[in-house]
Design a protein around this motif. Structure first.
Motif, mmCIF file in Angstrom:
data_model
loop_
_atom_site.group_PDB
_atom_site.id
_atom_site.type_symbol
_atom_site.label_atom_id
_atom_site.label_comp_id
_atom_site.label_asym_id
_atom_site.label_seq_id
_atom_site.Cartn_x
_atom_site.Cartn_y
_atom_site.Cartn_z
ATOM 1 N N THR A 50 43.890 41.694 29.726
ATOM 2 C CA THR A 50 44.867 42.183 30.705
ATOM 3 C C THR A 50 45.532 41.055 31.503
ATOM 4 O O THR A 50 46.380 41.334 32.348
ATOM 5 C CB THR A 50 44.217 43.195 31.669
ATOM 6 O OG1 THR A 50 43.065 42.599 32.264
ATOM 7 C CG2 THR A 50 43.824 44.472 30.941
ATOM 8 N N GLY A 51 45.127 39.799 31.252
ATOM 9 C CA GLY A 51 45.790 38.672 31.905
ATOM 10 C C GLY A 51 45.038 38.027 33.053
ATOM 11 O O GLY A 51 45.607 37.227 33.791
ATOM 12 N N LYS A 52 43.750 38.364 33.203
ATOM 13 C CA LYS A 52 42.961 37.810 34.309
ATOM 14 C C LYS A 52 42.927 36.289 34.293
ATOM 15 O O LYS A 52 43.202 35.646 35.308
ATOM 16 C CB LYS A 52 41.518 38.340 34.260
ATOM 17 C CG LYS A 52 41.394 39.826 34.475
ATOM 18 C CD LYS A 52 39.983 40.317 34.276
ATOM 19 C CE LYS A 52 39.414 40.046 32.912
ATOM 20 N NZ LYS A 52 40.096 40.648 31.771
ATOM 21 N N SER A 53 42.571 35.719 33.165
ATOM 22 C CA SER A 53 42.436 34.266 33.069
ATOM 23 C C SER A 53 43.765 33.562 33.320
ATOM 24 O O SER A 53 43.808 32.503 33.950
ATOM 25 C CB SER A 53 41.875 33.862 31.708
ATOM 26 O OG SER A 53 40.579 34.416 31.555
ATOM 27 N N SER A 54 44.853 34.156 32.858
ATOM 28 C CA SER A 54 46.182 33.554 33.087
ATOM 29 C C SER A 54 46.503 33.512 34.575
ATOM 30 O O SER A 54 47.030 32.514 35.082
ATOM 31 C CB SER A 54 47.264 34.349 32.355
ATOM 32 O OG SER A 54 47.048 34.292 30.964
ATOM 33 N N ILE A 55 46.173 34.579 35.280
ATOM 34 C CA ILE A 55 46.438 34.614 36.731
ATOM 35 C C ILE A 55 45.537 33.616 37.449
ATOM 36 O O ILE A 55 45.999 32.889 38.332
ATOM 37 C CB ILE A 55 46.270 36.043 37.280
ATOM 38 C CG1 ILE A 55 47.417 36.919 36.768
ATOM 39 C CG2 ILE A 55 46.222 36.033 38.811
ATOM 40 C CD1 ILE A 55 47.285 38.376 37.101
ATOM 41 N N ILE A 56 44.268 33.564 37.057
ATOM 42 C CA ILE A 56 43.344 32.607 37.682
ATOM 43 C C ILE A 56 43.866 31.177 37.469
ATOM 44 O O ILE A 56 43.885 30.368 38.405
ATOM 45 C CB ILE A 56 41.907 32.779 37.124
ATOM 46 C CG1 ILE A 56 41.282 34.079 37.655
ATOM 47 C CG2 ILE A 56 41.043 31.574 37.436
ATOM 48 C CD1 ILE A 56 40.857 34.070 39.111
ATOM 49 N N ARG A 57 44.301 30.862 36.255
ATOM 50 C CA ARG A 57 44.837 29.509 35.987
ATOM 51 C C ARG A 57 46.091 29.239 36.817
ATOM 52 O O ARG A 57 46.281 28.136 37.326
ATOM 53 C CB ARG A 57 45.123 29.326 34.492
ATOM 54 C CG ARG A 57 43.864 29.106 33.668
ATOM 55 C CD ARG A 57 44.154 28.666 32.245
ATOM 56 N NE ARG A 57 44.949 29.612 31.492
ATOM 57 C CZ ARG A 57 44.453 30.619 30.780
ATOM 58 N NH1 ARG A 57 43.160 30.819 30.713
ATOM 59 N NH2 ARG A 57 45.259 31.428 30.118
ATOM 60 N N MET A 58 46.941 30.242 36.987
ATOM 61 C CA MET A 58 48.153 30.092 37.790
ATOM 62 C C MET A 58 47.787 29.830 39.258
ATOM 63 O O MET A 58 48.339 28.926 39.892
ATOM 64 C CB MET A 58 49.033 31.346 37.683
ATOM 65 C CG MET A 58 50.239 31.371 38.611
ATOM 66 S SD MET A 58 51.533 30.183 38.194
ATOM 67 C CE MET A 58 52.109 30.846 36.635
#
Length: 179
Positions: free
Chosen positions: A14-22
């Motif tokens: 769902t995009g959790k890791s992408s948001i954390i990296r951002m």
């Protein structure tokens, strides 16, 4: 001053890791998802899929790691720490897979609290399967509903993050933290 612990959760893909990296790239303190570490550790010990072979042991290791993260958040110099999945995620997955668990799992949820919970809804356009993610999109959708229900059962009101680009999702979270 107490550190705010903000959980970003949701079903697989769902995009959790992408948001954390951002958020991390923007200078925010973030603690990353630990389930892949647990899986890789088990593989080094010859257990290909610990989650499938020994689900309770896998969940115990996740619970330990998430408790460590909860404590670690208090030790960081930041006033706000973003965490990729929280302790109730462990119980939600166990409920989803109909795996029984001891009462110390419940106590961990009651004794290690978070300040806000952001949930990322299932989103077929960004869902991708990989070597460590074996759940289908439909399973991700069902897991998401278990996550929402579990967090609600522990007194949280999960905030759904809109299906918008990663930068805007991160901005939404940052704007909504203090509401």
């Amino acid at each position: 001053m107490k550190t705010k612990k903000i959980v970003i959760t949701g079903g697989p893909g769902t995009g959790k890791s992408s948001i954390i990296r951002m958020l991390e790239a923007q200078g925010h303190e973030c603690l990353h998802e630990i389930s892949r570490q647990v899986t890789l550790e088990a593989q080094k010990q010859g257990i290909d899929q610990l989650f499938l072979d020994k689900p309770l042991l896998f969940s115990e290791k996740l619970l330990e790691g998430r408790i460590v993260q909860h404590k670690e958040a208090d030790m960081l110099p930041a006033t706000t720490v973003f965490i990729d999945r929280g302790i109730p995620d462990v119980l939600a997955y166990m409920e989803y897979f109909k795996t029984s668990y001891p009462s110390d799992f419940i106590e961990a949820c009651k004794n290690h609290l978070y300040d806000k919970i952001f949930i990322l809804p299932p989103w077929p356009e960004i869902y991708v399967s990989d070597n460590e993610r074996y759940e289908s999109f439909n399973e991700s959708r069902r897991i998401s509903s278990y996550l929402v229900e579990t967090y609600k059962n522990y007194g949280y009101t999960p905030i759904e993050v809109p299906k918008i680009p990663v930068r805007e999702r991160s901005e939404f979270i940052l704007k909504t933290i203090d509401e």
